[in-house]
Design a protein around this motif. Structure first.
Motif, PDB file in Angstrom:
ATOM      1  N   GLN A  56       2.503   2.412 -41.508  1.00 30.79           N
ATOM      2  CA  GLN A  56       3.007   1.841 -39.981  1.00 30.79           C
ATOM      3  C   GLN A  56       3.836   3.382 -39.424  1.00 30.79           C
ATOM      4  OE1 GLN A  56       4.024  -1.412 -38.881  1.00 30.79           O
ATOM      5  NE2 GLN A  56       5.309   0.169 -37.345  1.00 30.79           N
ATOM      6  N   VAL A  57       4.468   4.132 -40.566  1.00 29.23           N
ATOM      7  CA  VAL A  57       4.781   5.607 -39.199  1.00 29.23           C
ATOM      8  C   VAL A  57       4.348   6.305 -39.104  1.00 29.23           C
ATOM      9  CG1 VAL A  57       5.996   7.699 -39.868  1.00 29.23           C
ATOM     10  CG2 VAL A  57       7.082   5.195 -41.077  1.00 29.23           C
ATOM     11  N   GLN A  58       2.725   5.749 -39.650  1.00 29.72           N
ATOM     12  CA  GLN A  58       1.064   6.785 -38.778  1.00 29.72           C
ATOM     13  C   GLN A  58       1.118   6.241 -37.719  1.00 29.72           C
ATOM     14  OE1 GLN A  58       0.157   9.689 -40.234  1.00 29.72           O
ATOM     15  NE2 GLN A  58      -1.662   9.754 -38.413  1.00 29.72           N
ATOM     16  N   ASN A  59       0.993   4.824 -37.654  1.00 24.01           N
ATOM     17  CA  ASN A  59       0.906   4.312 -36.719  1.00 24.01           C
ATOM     18  C   ASN A  59       1.758   4.202 -35.284  1.00 24.01           C
ATOM     19  OD1 ASN A  59      -1.169   2.357 -35.742  1.00 24.01           O
ATOM     20  ND2 ASN A  59       0.967   0.731 -34.865  1.00 24.01           N
ATOM     21  N   SER A  60       2.828   4.262 -35.694  1.00 30.02           N
ATOM     22  CA  SER A  60       4.431   4.334 -34.829  1.00 30.02           C
ATOM     23  C   SER A  60       3.736   5.725 -33.722  1.00 30.02           C
ATOM     24  CB  SER A  60       5.415   3.956 -35.209  1.00 30.02           C
ATOM     25  OG  SER A  60       5.576   2.880 -35.918  1.00 30.02           O
ATOM     26  N   ILE A  61       3.780   6.702 -34.658  1.00 27.76           N
ATOM     27  CA  ILE A  61       2.960   7.776 -33.603  1.00 27.76           C
ATOM     28  C   ILE A  61       2.014   8.059 -33.137  1.00 27.76           C
ATOM     29  CG2 ILE A  61       3.394   9.805 -34.375  1.00 27.76           C
ATOM     30  CD1 ILE A  61       5.317   9.786 -36.779  1.00 27.76           C
ATOM     31  N   THR A  62       0.990   7.702 -33.954  1.00 27.86           N
ATOM     32  CA  THR A  62      -0.161   7.858 -32.790  1.00 27.86           C
ATOM     33  C   THR A  62      -0.388   7.296 -31.926  1.00 27.86           C
ATOM     34  OG1 THR A  62      -0.859   6.664 -34.727  1.00 27.86           O
ATOM     35  CG2 THR A  62      -1.154   9.476 -35.074  1.00 27.86           C
ATOM     36  N   ASN A  94       3.381  -3.177 -28.447  1.00 25.45           N
ATOM     37  CA  ASN A  94       2.881  -2.325 -28.422  1.00 25.45           C
ATOM     38  C   ASN A  94       1.008  -2.906 -29.182  1.00 25.45           C
ATOM     39  OD1 ASN A  94       3.375  -2.360 -31.601  1.00 25.45           O
ATOM     40  ND2 ASN A  94       4.897  -2.057 -30.686  1.00 25.45           N
ATOM     41  N   PHE A  95       0.330  -2.100 -29.972  1.00 25.65           N
ATOM     42  CA  PHE A  95      -0.560  -2.919 -29.872  1.00 25.65           C
ATOM     43  C   PHE A  95      -1.030  -2.962 -31.438  1.00 25.65           C
ATOM     44  CE2 PHE A  95      -5.584  -2.242 -31.059  1.00 25.65           C
ATOM     45  CZ  PHE A  95      -5.767  -3.220 -30.184  1.00 25.65           C
ATOM     46  N   THR A  96       0.673  -2.529 -32.412  1.00 21.66           N
ATOM     47  CA  THR A  96       0.222  -3.013 -33.368  1.00 21.66           C
ATOM     48  C   THR A  96       0.022  -4.376 -34.176  1.00 21.66           C
ATOM     49  OG1 THR A  96       2.791  -4.378 -33.556  1.00 21.66           O
ATOM     50  CG2 THR A  96       2.711  -1.498 -33.886  1.00 21.66           C
ATOM     51  N   ASP A  97      -0.183  -5.290 -33.624  1.00 23.15           N
ATOM     52  CA  ASP A  97      -1.166  -6.681 -33.803  1.00 23.15           C
ATOM     53  C   ASP A  97      -2.277  -6.973 -33.359  1.00 23.15           C
ATOM     54  OD1 ASP A  97       0.253  -6.788 -30.942  1.00 23.15           O
ATOM     55  OD2 ASP A  97       0.882  -8.687 -30.665  1.00 23.15           O
ATOM     56  N   GLY A  98      -2.537  -5.774 -33.318  1.00 26.12           N
ATOM     57  CA  GLY A  98      -4.275  -5.894 -32.412  1.00 26.12           C
ATOM     58  C   GLY A  98      -4.250  -6.163 -30.603  1.00 26.12           C
ATOM     59  N   SER A  99      -2.814  -6.721 -30.211  1.00 26.03           N
ATOM     60  CA  SER A  99      -3.260  -6.945 -28.572  1.00 26.03           C
ATOM     61  C   SER A  99      -2.179  -6.746 -28.169  1.00 26.03           C
ATOM     62  CB  SER A  99      -3.720  -8.657 -28.687  1.00 26.03           C
ATOM     63  OG  SER A  99      -2.489  -9.109 -29.092  1.00 26.03           O
ATOM     64  N   PHE A 100      -2.621  -6.640 -26.257  1.00 22.20           N
ATOM     65  CA  PHE A 100      -1.448  -6.531 -25.333  1.00 22.20           C
ATOM     66  C   PHE A 100      -1.077  -8.051 -25.019  1.00 22.20           C
ATOM     67  CE2 PHE A 100      -3.175  -1.838 -24.950  1.00 22.20           C
ATOM     68  CZ  PHE A 100      -1.627  -1.060 -25.701  1.00 22.20           C
ATOM     69  N   GLY A 101      -0.071  -7.893 -24.077  1.00 24.64           N
ATOM     70  CA  GLY A 101       0.341  -9.600 -23.358  1.00 24.64           C
ATOM     71  C   GLY A 101       1.506 -10.236 -24.440  1.00 24.64           C
ATOM     72  N   THR A 102       1.863  -9.477 -25.833  1.00 23.45           N
ATOM     73  CA  THR A 102       2.544  -9.841 -26.461  1.00 23.45           C
ATOM     74  C   THR A 102       4.143  -9.465 -26.918  1.00 23.45           C
ATOM     75  OG1 THR A 102       1.946  -9.012 -28.533  1.00 23.45           O
ATOM     76  CG2 THR A 102       0.744 -11.332 -28.056  1.00 23.45           C
ATOM     77  N   THR A 133       1.833   3.595 -30.945  1.00 22.99           N
ATOM     78  CA  THR A 133       2.981   3.397 -29.861  1.00 22.99           C
ATOM     79  C   THR A 133       3.425   4.716 -29.636  1.00 22.99           C
ATOM     80  OG1 THR A 133       3.519   1.236 -31.828  1.00 22.99           O
ATOM     81  CG2 THR A 133       5.504   2.288 -29.799  1.00 22.99           C
ATOM     82  N   MET A 134       4.157   5.520 -29.813  1.00 25.51           N
ATOM     83  CA  MET A 134       4.765   6.937 -29.437  1.00 25.51           C
ATOM     84  C   MET A 134       3.512   7.836 -28.756  1.00 25.51           C
ATOM     85  SD  MET A 134       7.110   7.694 -32.303  1.00 25.51           S
ATOM     86  CE  MET A 134       7.616   9.255 -31.969  1.00 25.51           C
ATOM     87  N   GLN A 135       2.144   7.684 -28.773  1.00 26.96           N
ATOM     88  CA  GLN A 135       0.117   8.534 -28.375  1.00 26.96           C
ATOM     89  C   GLN A 135       1.303   9.783 -28.455  1.00 26.96           C
ATOM     90  OE1 GLN A 135      -2.226   6.881 -25.900  1.00 26.96           O
ATOM     91  NE2 GLN A 135      -1.511   5.455 -27.603  1.00 26.96           N
ATOM     92  N   GLY A 136       1.457  10.241 -29.870  1.00 34.01           N
ATOM     93  CA  GLY A 136       1.979  11.785 -30.567  1.00 34.01           C
ATOM     94  C   GLY A 136       0.303  11.741 -31.202  1.00 34.01           C
ATOM     95  N   LYS A 137       0.409  13.479 -31.549  1.00 34.70           N
ATOM     96  CA  LYS A 137      -0.549  13.985 -32.023  1.00 34.70           C
ATOM     97  C   LYS A 137      -0.460  13.359 -33.585  1.00 34.70           C
ATOM     98  CE  LYS A 137      -0.994  18.624 -29.478  1.00 34.70           C
ATOM     99  NZ  LYS A 137      -0.543  19.838 -29.804  1.00 34.70           N
TER     100      LYS A 137
END
Length: 597
Positions: free
Chosen positions: A458-464, A422-430, A466-470
């Motif tokens: 962290q919760v806000q980021n996970s929803i919007t 996911n994009f939490t570390d600022g990049s894909f491929g890891t 990683t989960m691509q939610g509203k």
């Protein structure tokens, strides 16, 4: 007593009676508005009676299915997890006796198996026995002689001799079999073989019950196995589960195609599963749930109806799915919040659905494919923040098109042992290992990179992301955080089994201190807020925040990319942050210390 004194006491007497009656009424009302959280359904009396086991109230409701009315409710524990009927046999013996049917249930909080007698619509306790920490499910052999209990954190199953329990011969009723994974769902394939499914990952064990031994272990491409059943032909095993792709990216296209997290039904030949060494996929097949704009997050209990149709509770989307997966034809019906357990009445063409977070039962007409009625088991009280957060944590509708929930990655707040990109570390491929959220309130900052200084962020980021939610409302974020803060770290495997070597544990503590392990993993949380170069570099990621070591033995694989398959490899193969090579006798003690945290 003189007449005038009697006259004087009468108003006082009636006032006291009324006060006592009012007190009982208040207590009764308080009892009525508590949360039940139904988690297990059991049809008896040829479908005329439905027993409902409740998680939070520790009670069992007896429901008249003709009137859909609760006849009685009694408390038998603190946190009920499962129950099972003990089959009637031609020659009644102590497990059932002549006083009617017996019911077995397990209490997750007290670690007990409880034996009940059912006479008509009345339940009474016969005996109870300790089976081990955190029992989460129970099944009974076809001959009614054995109850097998899955104990989550000890990673073992307990065998209960039902005849001995009925006689209250507590010292002789339990033996244990240790497993290499945390069990949950159980299925008797025949009287001698038991299938045991992993609670978090994709392991499946075949256990020989008379021999109390593991026949074989299978590793399935699965996690969150929440349905395990035999098809009506008695030759096919059905599993409902999810699977996470390590290289899947959290964008709408890959979510819709199931290339991030897929929701599945898997059908396996029972003969192939039971035969060690057989290729279980030779006759096996998997079917995906969900379609564009209609995800199917968190499939739960599964069963087959009288016409061969498959019935699945979609726990994350508040739906029941009915259809034929080989034809990819499904009809989805809206039910209550978090439908978890099913009971099918073939004669009446009915399905009963336990809506855990609504304290209700949905009744489905299988023939007409519609919701016939919904029965409330209690008034709905005002939920506390952490209770609202638990509902949201398990709600797949927070994600893009309802494909998965927070629970999908963090099963019951823990981890599935898989990698996620996911994009939490600022990049894909890891791709990085999914972290456990048990004990998360004590381990700031969050994420592998330690960049989330607030749990709300962290919760806000996970929803919007990683989960691509509203974007969630602030109150929703606060509620989820309140729920996360109630999650305690899991007990160590040794503590759960009662096998901790205290002397070796203390020697291991000294090894831990000698090699300055506490510089990154400082007591009492065994973590620190900084990030460190741990010598494992991938796709530009170099520095990582050390996860807490509490409950370490309940996790694995290890490191952010899961390269260490077991805890010993962390030191023997990767020499993780050692200031000097470990002496030969130091490694076993260090491992005993870490596994005991």
């Amino acid at each position: 007593m003189p007449k005038n004194r009697l006259v004087w006491w009468l108003p006082v007497f009636f006032a006291l009676v009324c006060m006592r009656w009012d007190d009982r009424t208040v207590q009764s009302q308080e009892q009525d508005i508590r949360l039940r959280r139904p988690i297990r359904l059991l049809l008896v009396d040829g479908g005329k009676t439905l027993l409902v086991a409740h998680r939070d109230s520790g009670t069992i409701s007896v429901v008249d299915t003709d009137r859909l009315h609760t006849v009685s409710e009694a408390k038998f524990g603190r946190r009920l997890a499962d129950m099972a009927a003990i089959p009637l046999t031609p020659n009644p013996s102590p497990p059932q006796g002549r006083g009617g049917q017996r019911i077995g249930l397990v209490d997750e909080e007290t670690g007990e198996f409880v034996l009940l007698a059912r006479q008509g619509r009345e339940l009474r306790e016969i005996s109870r026995v300790q089976v081990g920490a955190s029992p989460v499910s129970v099944r009974v052999s076809e001959d009614g002689q054995w109850a097998v209990v899955a104990c989550l954190w000890p990673r073992r199953i307990a065998f209960v001799d039902l005849a001995a329990v009925a006689k209250k011969a507590d010292a002789k009723v339990v033996s244990h079999l240790d497993l290499p994974f945390a069990p949950r769902r159980l299925l008797f394939a025949n009287n001698n073989k038991l299938l045991v499914a992993d609670s978090f990952g994709g392991n499946l064990a075949v256990v020989d019950v008379p021999g109390k031994r593991i026949d074989s272990l299978r590793d399935l491409p699965a996690h969150n196995i929440r349905g395990l059943a035999l098809a009506r032909d008695q030759k096919t095993v059905i599993l409902s589960h999810q699977f996470m792709f390590a290289t899947g990216r959290p964008n709408p296209g890959q979510i819709q195609s199931g290339d991030l997290i897929s929701n599945k039904l898997t059908f396996l030949s029972l003969d192939d599963v039971l035969r060690p060494g057989a290729d279980i996929w030779r006759n096996g097949r998997s079917h995906d749930f969900g379609d564009i704009e209609q995800g199917a997050g968190d499939p739960g209990d599964v069963a087959q109806g009288p016409s061969g149709e498959t019935v699945v509770s979609l726990s994350g989307t508040q739906e029941l799915a009915i259809g034929w997966p080989e034809k990819a034809t499904w009809q989805r019906l809206s039910v209550g919040r978090r439908p978890t357990d099913l009971a099918i009445d073939a004669k009446r063409q009915r399905v009963y659905v336990a809506n855990t977070f609504d304290d209700s039962i949905s009744v489905i007409d299988l023939d007409k494919r519609k919701v016939q009625s919904e029965m409330r088991l209690s008034p709905t009280p005002a939920l506390r923040a952490e209770e609202r957060g638990e509902v949201l944590f398990h709600d797949a509708r927070l994600s893009f098109e309802a494909w998965f929930s927070c629970h999908s990655c963090h099963t019951d707040g823990h981890a599935n042992g898989l990698l996620n990109d996911n994009f939490t570390d600022g990049s894909f491929g890891t791709p990085k290992r999914v972290l456990s959220l048990l004990g998360v309130k004590d381990t700031a900052p969050w994420a592998w990179g330690g960049q989330m200084v607030k749990l709300e962020t962290q919760v806000q980021n996970s929803i919007t992301s990683t989960m691509q939610g509203k974007s969630p409302k602030e109150e929703q974020v606060r509620d989820i955080v309140a729920y996360l803060q109630t999650l305690k770290p899991p007990p160590s495997l040794a503590a759960a089994r009662g096998t901790l070597d205290k002397a070796a544990f203390e020697r291991g503590r000294k090894v831990f201190e000698k090699h300055s392990c506490a510089a990154c993993h400082a007591p009492s949380t065994y973590s620190t807020p900084k990030t460190y170069d741990v010598g494992i570099h991938s796709a530009g990621a170099m520095h990582f925040n050390p996860p807490s070591l509490r409950g370490l033995s309940q996790g694995g694989p290890y490191f952010h990319d899961g390269r260490a398959q077991n805890l010993a490899e962390v030191f023997t193969r990767y020499q993780h942050r050692l200031t000097a090579p470990l002496a030969e006798k130091e490694l076993p003690d260090l491992l005993e210390f870490l596994r005991g945290l």
